[in-house]
Write a protein that holds these residues in place. Structure first.
Motif, short mmCIF file in Angstrom:
data_model
loop_
_atom_site.label_atom_id
_atom_site.label_comp_id
_atom_site.label_asym_id
_atom_site.label_seq_id
_atom_site.Cartn_x
_atom_site.Cartn_y
_atom_site.Cartn_z
N SER A 129 0.80 -1.19 0.00
CA SER A 129 -0.03 -0.07 0.06
C SER A 129 0.98 1.20 -0.04
N TRP A 130 0.33 2.31 -0.74
CA TRP A 130 1.23 3.50 -0.85
C TRP A 130 0.12 4.56 -0.63
N ARG A 131 -1.06 4.22 -0.21
CA ARG A 131 -1.86 5.40 0.44
C ARG A 131 -1.75 5.98 1.62
N GLY A 132 -1.26 7.28 1.86
CA GLY A 132 -1.34 7.75 2.91
C GLY A 132 0.05 7.82 3.58
N PRO A 133 0.61 8.83 4.28
CA PRO A 133 1.85 9.08 4.84
C PRO A 133 2.49 8.07 5.57
N LEU A 134 1.55 7.22 6.49
CA LEU A 134 1.97 6.04 7.15
C LEU A 134 2.52 4.89 6.24
N ALA A 135 1.59 4.71 5.34
CA ALA A 135 1.73 3.44 4.40
C ALA A 135 2.96 3.74 3.34
N VAL A 136 3.11 5.10 3.06
CA VAL A 136 4.20 5.37 2.13
C VAL A 136 5.60 5.40 3.04
#
Length: 157
Positions: free
Chosen positions: A71-78
């Motif tokens: 997942s690359w959705r949202g700052p935490l996931a990135v």
């Protein structure tokens, strides 16, 4: 852009629960004890098999994160995904060209300015580790927002 599914958010938080305390602990120690660690670094690079094993473990660990967290959705996931790639690339470099890694470490440790910048960098990473820890342990996933369907105004319903 829609938010990630609840399952993806839970997976991100599970990775953050592990990565956050790990990053916070080690980077705080690095920031405080960086000049004292030169002996450890020299001892490590004096044993090529240990460097190779460390690189193999780092590459494997990074690939587990990359493969298990897509997942690359949202700052935490990135942040979690970038950490996985960072660890995998560092492990790969330790396997392929440990001399370049050692040279980079040596040049950093020989320059007082570079050592100070490295300590600040590790301090910033410690803050990121603490934020990952907080997000992993103390936040809840949000409900995904559905993507807005695109319909043509002239098409039949």
């Amino acid at each position: 852009m829609s938010t990630a599914s609840v399952e993806a958010q839970l997976r991100t938080r599970a990775f953050a629960r592990v990565i956050g305390p790990y990053v916070a602990t080690f980077t705080i120690v690095y920031a405080i004890r960086l000049p004292d660690l030169v002996g450890y670094i020299n001892d490590l690079f004096a044993q090529p098999v240990l460097v190779w094993l460390l690189g193999a473990l780092m590459l494997g660990g990074g690939l587990v994160i990359v493969g298990g967290h897509r997942s690359w959705r949202g700052p935490l996931a990135v942040t979690v995904s970038l950490f996985g790639w960072f660890v995998a690339v560092r492990g790969f470099l330790l396997i392929v060209d440990p001399g370049a890694v050692k040279s980079g470490v040596d040049s950093t440790m020989l320059s007082p300015t570079a050592t100070t910048v490295a300590r600040i960098f590790f301090g910033a990473l410690a803050v990121i580790g603490l934020l990952l820890t907080y997000a992993g342990w103390f936040t809840e996933p949000t409900a995904p927002t559905p993507a807005t369907p695109t319909t043509d105004a002239h098409s039949p319903a």
